[in-house]
Write a protein that holds these residues in place. Structure first.
Motif, PDB file in Angstrom:
ATOM      1  N   VAL A 162       0.681  -1.318  -0.327  1.00 35.27           N
ATOM      2  CA  VAL A 162       0.051  -0.023   0.309  1.00 35.27           C
ATOM      3  C   VAL A 162       0.859   1.178   0.408  1.00 35.27           C
ATOM      4  CG1 VAL A 162      -1.967   1.262   0.862  1.00 35.27           C
ATOM      5  CG2 VAL A 162      -1.904  -1.546   1.372  1.00 35.27           C
ATOM      6  N   PHE A 163       1.925   1.202   0.874  1.00 34.82           N
ATOM      7  CA  PHE A 163       3.119   2.207   1.085  1.00 34.82           C
ATOM      8  C   PHE A 163       4.282   1.995   0.308  1.00 34.82           C
ATOM      9  CE2 PHE A 163      -0.232   2.166   4.368  1.00 34.82           C
ATOM     10  CZ  PHE A 163      -0.771   2.848   3.722  1.00 34.82           C
ATOM     11  N   ASP A 164       4.990   2.327  -0.756  1.00 40.70           N
ATOM     12  CA  ASP A 164       6.147   2.059  -1.217  1.00 40.70           C
ATOM     13  C   ASP A 164       7.485   3.099  -0.199  1.00 40.70           C
ATOM     14  OD1 ASP A 164       7.747   1.779  -3.137  1.00 40.70           O
ATOM     15  OD2 ASP A 164       8.180   3.957  -3.464  1.00 40.70           O
ATOM     16  N   GLY A 165       7.832   2.239  -0.038  1.00 39.86           N
ATOM     17  CA  GLY A 165       8.990   2.070   0.930  1.00 39.86           C
ATOM     18  C   GLY A 165       8.974   2.428   2.150  1.00 39.86           C
ATOM     19  N   VAL A 166       8.121   1.946   2.173  1.00 39.77           N
ATOM     20  CA  VAL A 166       7.564   2.065   4.061  1.00 39.77           C
ATOM     21  C   VAL A 166       8.677   1.579   5.022  1.00 39.77           C
ATOM     22  CG1 VAL A 166       5.538  -0.086   4.231  1.00 39.77           C
ATOM     23  CG2 VAL A 166       5.233   2.382   5.528  1.00 39.77           C
ATOM     24  N   LYS A 167       8.607   2.192   5.882  1.00 37.39           N
ATOM     25  CA  LYS A 167       9.529   1.261   7.188  1.00 37.39           C
ATOM     26  C   LYS A 167       8.764   0.523   8.507  1.00 37.39           C
ATOM     27  CE  LYS A 167      11.747   3.914  10.319  1.00 37.39           C
ATOM     28  NZ  LYS A 167      13.396   4.467  10.138  1.00 37.39           N
ATOM     29  N   CYS A 168       9.417   0.260   8.582  1.00 35.11           N
ATOM     30  CA  CYS A 168       7.723  -1.373   9.646  1.00 35.11           C
ATOM     31  C   CYS A 168       8.915  -2.256   9.883  1.00 35.11           C
ATOM     32  CB  CYS A 168       6.731  -1.947   8.385  1.00 35.11           C
ATOM     33  SG  CYS A 168       6.450  -2.865   7.546  1.00 35.11           S
ATOM     34  N   THR A 169       8.527  -3.651  10.626  1.00 33.76           N
ATOM     35  CA  THR A 169       9.022  -4.198  11.345  1.00 33.76           C
ATOM     36  C   THR A 169       7.573  -5.323  11.700  1.00 33.76           C
ATOM     37  OG1 THR A 169      10.417  -5.205  12.944  1.00 33.76           O
ATOM     38  CG2 THR A 169       8.694  -3.429  13.920  1.00 33.76           C
ATOM     39  N   ILE A 170       8.877  -6.528  11.740  1.00 37.18           N
ATOM     40  CA  ILE A 170       7.757  -8.013  12.006  1.00 37.18           C
ATOM     41  C   ILE A 170       8.875  -8.562  13.272  1.00 37.18           C
ATOM     42  CG2 ILE A 170       6.144  -8.237  10.256  1.00 37.18           C
ATOM     43  CD1 ILE A 170       9.097 -10.295  10.190  1.00 37.18           C
ATOM     44  N   GLY A 171       9.482  -7.575  14.024  1.00 34.58           N
ATOM     45  CA  GLY A 171      10.117  -8.250  14.222  1.00 34.58           C
ATOM     46  C   GLY A 171      11.241  -9.420  14.185  1.00 34.58           C
ATOM     47  N   LYS A 172      11.543 -10.326  14.034  1.00 34.49           N
ATOM     48  CA  LYS A 172      12.787 -11.004  12.957  1.00 34.49           C
ATOM     49  C   LYS A 172      12.877 -12.221  12.210  1.00 34.49           C
ATOM     50  CE  LYS A 172      15.593  -9.350  17.717  1.00 34.49           C
ATOM     51  NZ  LYS A 172      16.085 -10.032  18.818  1.00 34.49           N
ATOM     52  N   ASP A 173      11.980 -12.336  11.892  1.00 33.74           N
ATOM     53  CA  ASP A 173      11.424 -13.930  11.257  1.00 33.74           C
ATOM     54  C   ASP A 173      11.884 -13.634   9.670  1.00 33.74           C
ATOM     55  OD1 ASP A 173      10.173 -15.082   9.352  1.00 33.74           O
ATOM     56  OD2 ASP A 173       8.555 -15.930  11.318  1.00 33.74           O
ATOM     57  N   VAL A 174      13.004 -13.784   8.888  1.00 35.85           N
ATOM     58  CA  VAL A 174      13.271 -14.197   7.882  1.00 35.85           C
ATOM     59  C   VAL A 174      12.409 -14.054   6.635  1.00 35.85           C
ATOM     60  CG1 VAL A 174      15.613 -15.119   6.835  1.00 35.85           C
ATOM     61  CG2 VAL A 174      15.559 -14.260   8.590  1.00 35.85           C
ATOM     62  N   ASP A 175      11.941 -14.324   6.589  1.00 31.20           N
ATOM     63  CA  ASP A 175      10.715 -14.974   5.935  1.00 31.20           C
ATOM     64  C   ASP A 175       9.945 -14.397   5.289  1.00 31.20           C
ATOM     65  OD1 ASP A 175      12.290 -17.999   5.147  1.00 31.20           O
ATOM     66  OD2 ASP A 175      11.068 -18.585   6.223  1.00 31.20           O
ATOM     67  N   ILE A 176       8.861 -13.819   6.710  1.00 34.07           N
ATOM     68  CA  ILE A 176       8.134 -11.763   6.496  1.00 34.07           C
ATOM     69  C   ILE A 176       9.217 -11.255   6.197  1.00 34.07           C
ATOM     70  CG2 ILE A 176       6.494 -11.133   7.259  1.00 34.07           C
ATOM     71  CD1 ILE A 176       6.223 -13.250   9.166  1.00 34.07           C
ATOM     72  N   ALA A 177      10.172 -11.185   6.456  1.00 28.53           N
ATOM     73  CA  ALA A 177      11.176 -10.032   6.125  1.00 28.53           C
ATOM     74  C   ALA A 177      11.671 -10.137   4.799  1.00 28.53           C
ATOM     75  CB  ALA A 177      12.357  -9.341   7.042  1.00 28.53           C
ATOM     76  N   SER A 178      11.480 -11.091   4.348  1.00 26.14           N
ATOM     77  CA  SER A 178      11.959 -10.766   3.298  1.00 26.14           C
ATOM     78  C   SER A 178      11.041 -10.577   2.066  1.00 26.14           C
ATOM     79  CB  SER A 178      12.349 -12.663   2.980  1.00 26.14           C
ATOM     80  OG  SER A 178      12.085 -12.608   1.356  1.00 26.14           O
ATOM     81  N   VAL A 179       9.410 -10.939   2.168  1.00 30.45           N
ATOM     82  CA  VAL A 179       8.228 -10.532   1.752  1.00 30.45           C
ATOM     83  C   VAL A 179       8.597  -9.000   1.880  1.00 30.45           C
ATOM     84  CG1 VAL A 179       6.230 -10.438   1.537  1.00 30.45           C
ATOM     85  CG2 VAL A 179       7.173 -12.809   2.131  1.00 30.45           C
ATOM     86  N   ILE A 180       8.754  -8.138   3.312  1.00 31.18           N
ATOM     87  CA  ILE A 180       8.177  -6.606   2.962  1.00 31.18           C
ATOM     88  C   ILE A 180       9.289  -6.238   2.287  1.00 31.18           C
ATOM     89  CG2 ILE A 180       8.703  -4.801   4.692  1.00 31.18           C
ATOM     90  CD1 ILE A 180       6.882  -7.025   7.159  1.00 31.18           C
ATOM     91  N   THR A 181      10.553  -6.631   1.748  1.00 30.78           N
ATOM     92  CA  THR A 181      11.701  -6.118   0.889  1.00 30.78           C
ATOM     93  C   THR A 181      11.558  -6.562   0.269  1.00 30.78           C
ATOM     94  OG1 THR A 181      13.312  -7.763   1.330  1.00 30.78           O
ATOM     95  CG2 THR A 181      13.431  -6.345   3.360  1.00 30.78           C
ATOM     96  N   THR A 182      11.071  -7.943  -0.641  1.00 26.61           N
ATOM     97  CA  THR A 182      10.737  -8.033  -1.316  1.00 26.61           C
ATOM     98  C   THR A 182       9.791  -6.583  -2.251  1.00 26.61           C
ATOM     99  OG1 THR A 182      11.033  -9.867  -1.270  1.00 26.61           O
ATOM    100  CG2 THR A 182      10.019  -8.977  -3.581  1.00 26.61           C
ATOM    101  N   LEU A 183       8.748  -6.827  -1.412  1.00 21.63           N
ATOM    102  CA  LEU A 183       7.455  -5.614  -1.898  1.00 21.63           C
ATOM    103  C   LEU A 183       8.045  -4.557  -1.778  1.00 21.63           C
ATOM    104  CD1 LEU A 183       4.778  -7.328  -0.253  1.00 21.63           C
ATOM    105  CD2 LEU A 183       4.637  -7.809  -2.457  1.00 21.63           C
ATOM    106  N   GLY A 184       8.967  -3.998  -1.544  1.00 24.07           N
ATOM    107  CA  GLY A 184       9.318  -2.633  -1.786  1.00 24.07           C
ATOM    108  C   GLY A 184       9.991  -1.942  -0.444  1.00 24.07           C
TER     109      GLY A 184
END
Length: 219
Positions: A145-167
């Motif tokens: 929804v928000f291009d380049g948004v800074k956020c956290t889900i903690g330390k889960d590598v797989d979900i963090a990877s989704v966040i970065t893949t989506l920008g």
């Protein structure tokens, strides 16, 4: 009267709805801040129903709005009735309901869709300059929804990877910490993505609620 904080729920129960402890802790934190709130949930069927004892899927149909009402003693409205101008801020609770009922992340991974009414609300609060808070798994929705948004889900590598893949820009975060995106005025915390008990979950949730309230005109 001060404007309320809109709180988005996704059912009842961590495996197929909203994480109940996160809901209660969030509402308690809002009350401790002296801030009024109104809960909302979509009036739709759950993606599926999970037996929280065994983890098995059940051959049942349950309504997201009706299930959310169980947690908040009936004080919840259809999200279709949410008017952004009536609220000072938005908070989205975690739990797999975010990934199953508010979106299709649990089933489609990074190719997920967000329920149109939820995506519209997320965007509307930010477009209005109003702060938002997302906890647990909910931040995974943000970069779509928000291009380049800074956020956290903690330390889960797989979900963090989704966040970065989506920008998005994922920030590794401890359970008692929050991340703040100044551009979008969005606050995130890991909550039960990392918390091992209610006390731990409370630490980050309290900080998220405090920051969202301070950023808003709810107090």
């Amino acid at each position: 009267m001060s404007k309320t904080v809109a709180v988005i729920l996704a059912g009842s129960g961590v495996y197929d709805g909203s994480e109940i402890n996160e809901v209660v802790l969030t509402l308690l934190a809002l009350e401790e801040q002296g801030v009024e709130y109104q809960c909302f949930a979509p009036d739709i069927d759950q993606a599926h129903v999970v037996n929280h004892l065994s983890g098995d899927e059940q051959n049942q149909t349950r309504n997201v709005l009706q299930e959310a009402a169980r947690i908040v003693r009936g004080n919840v409205k259809d999200v279709a009735k949410l008017q952004v101008q009536d609220h000072a801020a938005l908070i989205m609770i975690g739990g797999f309901g975010v990934a199953k009922n508010l979106s299709s992340f649990a089933f489609k991974g990074q190719d997920f869709d967000i329920l149109p009414c939820i995506k519209k609300i997320m965007k509307a609060f930010t477009d209005s300059g109003k702060p938002s808070g997302y906890m647990c798994i909910a931040p995974v929705l943000l970069p779509s929804v928000f291009d380049g948004v800074k956020c956290t889900i903690g330390k889960d590598v797989d979900i963090a990877s989704v966040i970065t893949t989506l920008g998005g820009k994922h920030v590794e975060c401890a359970v008692d910490e929050i991340t703040f995106d100044e551009k979008y005025r969005i606050v995130t915390t890991p909550a039960y993505m990392l918390a091992e008990n209610i006390k731990q979950a409370k630490l980050g949730i309290d900080k998220l609620v405090t920051r969202v309230c301070l950023l808003s005109d709810a107090i």
